[in-house]
Design a protein around this motif. Sequence first.
Motif, PDB file in Angstrom:
ATOM      1  N   ASP A 103      26.110  16.832 -23.305  1.00  0.00           N
ATOM      2  CA  ASP A 103      27.330  16.074 -23.104  1.00  0.00           C
ATOM      3  C   ASP A 103      28.370  16.804 -22.262  1.00  0.00           C
ATOM      4  N   ALA A 104      28.134  18.068 -21.949  1.00  0.00           N
ATOM      5  CA  ALA A 104      29.127  18.858 -21.233  1.00  0.00           C
ATOM      6  C   ALA A 104      29.266  18.371 -19.797  1.00  0.00           C
ATOM      7  N   PRO A 105      30.501  18.211 -19.363  1.00  0.00           N
ATOM      8  CA  PRO A 105      30.712  17.761 -17.986  1.00  0.00           C
ATOM      9  C   PRO A 105      30.394  18.869 -16.987  1.00  0.00           C
ATOM     10  N   SER A 106      29.939  18.471 -15.835  1.00  0.00           N
ATOM     11  CA  SER A 106      29.743  19.426 -14.758  1.00  0.00           C
ATOM     12  C   SER A 106      31.114  19.674 -14.157  1.00  0.00           C
ATOM     13  N   GLY A 107      31.607  20.858 -14.323  1.00  0.00           N
ATOM     14  CA  GLY A 107      32.930  21.194 -13.827  1.00  0.00           C
ATOM     15  C   GLY A 107      33.747  21.922 -14.876  1.00  0.00           C
ATOM     16  N   PRO A 108      34.982  22.223 -14.548  1.00  0.00           N
ATOM     17  CA  PRO A 108      35.808  23.042 -15.430  1.00  0.00           C
ATOM     18  C   PRO A 108      36.280  22.318 -16.682  1.00  0.00           C
ATOM     19  N   VAL A 109      36.408  23.090 -17.758  1.00  0.00           N
ATOM     20  CA  VAL A 109      36.991  22.602 -19.003  1.00  0.00           C
ATOM     21  C   VAL A 109      37.876  23.698 -19.577  1.00  0.00           C
ATOM     22  N   GLY A 110      38.789  23.288 -20.402  1.00  0.00           N
ATOM     23  CA  GLY A 110      39.632  24.252 -21.090  1.00  0.00           C
ATOM     24  C   GLY A 110      41.040  24.308 -20.524  1.00  0.00           C
ATOM     25  N   ASP A 111      41.703  25.399 -20.798  1.00  0.00           N
ATOM     26  CA  ASP A 111      43.106  25.615 -20.471  1.00  0.00           C
ATOM     27  C   ASP A 111      43.241  26.045 -19.011  1.00  0.00           C
ATOM     28  N   ARG A 112      43.595  25.107 -18.166  1.00  0.00           N
ATOM     29  CA  ARG A 112      43.702  25.386 -16.733  1.00  0.00           C
ATOM     30  C   ARG A 112      44.956  26.186 -16.384  1.00  0.00           C
ATOM     31  N   LEU A 113      45.849  26.326 -17.326  1.00  0.00           N
ATOM     32  CA  LEU A 113      47.064  27.121 -17.112  1.00  0.00           C
ATOM     33  C   LEU A 113      46.956  28.492 -17.774  1.00  0.00           C
ATOM     34  N   ILE A 114      45.760  28.887 -18.130  1.00  0.00           N
ATOM     35  CA  ILE A 114      45.523  30.123 -18.877  1.00  0.00           C
ATOM     36  C   ILE A 114      46.072  31.362 -18.175  1.00  0.00           C
ATOM     37  N   LEU A 115      46.110  31.351 -16.852  1.00  0.00           N
ATOM     38  CA  LEU A 115      46.571  32.514 -16.092  1.00  0.00           C
ATOM     39  C   LEU A 115      47.831  32.218 -15.279  1.00  0.00           C
ATOM     40  N   ASP A 116      48.417  31.067 -15.481  1.00  0.00           N
ATOM     41  CA  ASP A 116      49.568  30.634 -14.688  1.00  0.00           C
ATOM     42  C   ASP A 116      50.717  31.635 -14.766  1.00  0.00           C
ATOM     43  N   ASP A 117      51.066  32.076 -15.961  1.00  0.00           N
ATOM     44  CA  ASP A 117      52.183  33.007 -16.116  1.00  0.00           C
ATOM     45  C   ASP A 117      51.851  34.414 -15.636  1.00  0.00           C
ATOM     46  N   LEU A 118      50.573  34.654 -15.315  1.00  0.00           N
ATOM     47  CA  LEU A 118      50.154  35.955 -14.803  1.00  0.00           C
ATOM     48  C   LEU A 118      49.977  35.939 -13.288  1.00  0.00           C
ATOM     49  N   GLY A 119      50.303  34.801 -12.658  1.00  0.00           N
ATOM     50  CA  GLY A 119      50.289  34.740 -11.205  1.00  0.00           C
ATOM     51  C   GLY A 119      49.182  33.918 -10.576  1.00  0.00           C
ATOM     52  N   LEU A 120      48.309  33.304 -11.374  1.00  0.00           N
ATOM     53  CA  LEU A 120      47.234  32.477 -10.827  1.00  0.00           C
ATOM     54  C   LEU A 120      47.446  31.040 -11.284  1.00  0.00           C
ATOM     55  N   SER A 121      47.813  30.178 -10.348  1.00  0.00           N
ATOM     56  CA  SER A 121      48.118  28.792 -10.685  1.00  0.00           C
ATOM     57  C   SER A 121      46.854  28.007 -11.019  1.00  0.00           C
ATOM     58  N   GLU A 122      47.063  26.847 -11.593  1.00  0.00           N
ATOM     59  CA  GLU A 122      45.950  25.945 -11.913  1.00  0.00           C
ATOM     60  C   GLU A 122      45.146  25.629 -10.658  1.00  0.00           C
ATOM     61  N   LYS A 123      45.831  25.309  -9.575  1.00  0.00           N
ATOM     62  CA  LYS A 123      45.160  24.960  -8.319  1.00  0.00           C
ATOM     63  C   LYS A 123      44.294  26.122  -7.824  1.00  0.00           C
ATOM     64  N   GLU A 124      44.832  27.328  -7.891  1.00  0.00           N
ATOM     65  CA  GLU A 124      44.075  28.507  -7.451  1.00  0.00           C
ATOM     66  C   GLU A 124      42.884  28.766  -8.366  1.00  0.00           C
ATOM     67  N   LEU A 125      43.067  28.594  -9.658  1.00  0.00           N
ATOM     68  CA  LEU A 125      41.979  28.793 -10.613  1.00  0.00           C
ATOM     69  C   LEU A 125      40.848  27.812 -10.352  1.00  0.00           C
ATOM     70  N   LEU A 126      41.190  26.564 -10.142  1.00  0.00           N
ATOM     71  CA  LEU A 126      40.175  25.543  -9.903  1.00  0.00           C
ATOM     72  C   LEU A 126      39.452  25.738  -8.573  1.00  0.00           C
ATOM     73  N   ALA A 127      40.071  26.420  -7.637  1.00  0.00           N
ATOM     74  CA  ALA A 127      39.466  26.648  -6.325  1.00  0.00           C
ATOM     75  C   ALA A 127      38.503  27.836  -6.324  1.00  0.00           C
ATOM     76  N   LEU A 128      38.514  28.646  -7.371  1.00  0.00           N
ATOM     77  CA  LEU A 128      37.644  29.829  -7.413  1.00  0.00           C
ATOM     78  C   LEU A 128      36.183  29.418  -7.516  1.00  0.00           C
ATOM     79  N   ASP A 129      35.343  30.183  -6.824  1.00  0.00           N
ATOM     80  CA  ASP A 129      33.911  29.908  -6.848  1.00  0.00           C
ATOM     81  C   ASP A 129      33.185  31.217  -7.119  1.00  0.00           C
ATOM     82  N   SER A 130      32.434  31.699  -6.186  1.00  0.00           N
ATOM     83  CA  SER A 130      31.724  32.954  -6.407  1.00  0.00           C
ATOM     84  C   SER A 130      32.714  34.113  -6.360  1.00  0.00           C
ATOM     85  N   ASP A 131      32.401  35.146  -7.072  1.00  0.00           N
ATOM     86  CA  ASP A 131      33.228  36.345  -7.173  1.00  0.00           C
ATOM     87  C   ASP A 131      34.603  36.043  -7.763  1.00  0.00           C
ATOM     88  N   ALA A 132      34.657  35.051  -8.627  1.00  0.00           N
ATOM     89  CA  ALA A 132      35.923  34.597  -9.205  1.00  0.00           C
ATOM     90  C   ALA A 132      36.615  35.681 -10.020  1.00  0.00           C
TER      91      ALA A 132
END
Length: 181
Positions: free
Chosen positions: A134-163
């Motif tokens: 049932d798991a979706p192909s793609g990201p799940v969870g807290d997309r703002l997990i690193l926002d206050d540490l300098g990595l926005s949701e948009k940047e997190l979602l854009a990460l691929d290899s070597d993330a």
Amino acid sequence: MYFAALLARTEDGWEASDTELDDVETLSDLADLAREASVDEDTVLVFIEQEDAWFAVVRVEGEDDPRIYVSDAAAAARSSYGEILTNELLGDGRDDATDDLDALDLDGTEDGEPDAEEGDDDGDEDGGGAAANDAPSGPVGDRLILDDLGLSEKELLALDSDALTEIADVLGASDVLEAVR
């Protein structure tokens, strides 16, 4: 092949240590492992990666509930450590009512469709569990997990290899992460 590391925030920056997940069977086990690495109950990030198939970040702060982000739930749910995280985020798909329905064989195959577990060749021992199916192909969870540490949701979602390296770079911890790789 898994890579797992703990990044613990200290007054002097980040300290990294590689970690063995052999004794981790639950999210609580993982959170306890992170808390042991914590300095003054400050932020600890657990990085888990499986050969560029998926990565996860688990954030533990003191006794608060862990925050979780998984880059690809479907891929992660097919692996032992990823399954722990996706089950926490999505539920394991099992409860007493589901067990009762399964006993009645109401899985959608009654119309002559092949059973998905027949021919299951994804390499895991248990057929992937309910969350893997049932798991979706793609990201799940807290997309703002690193926002206050300098990595926005948009940047997190854009990460691929070597993330994980890119995340560590944003945190100013790339040198300490590379030291444990």
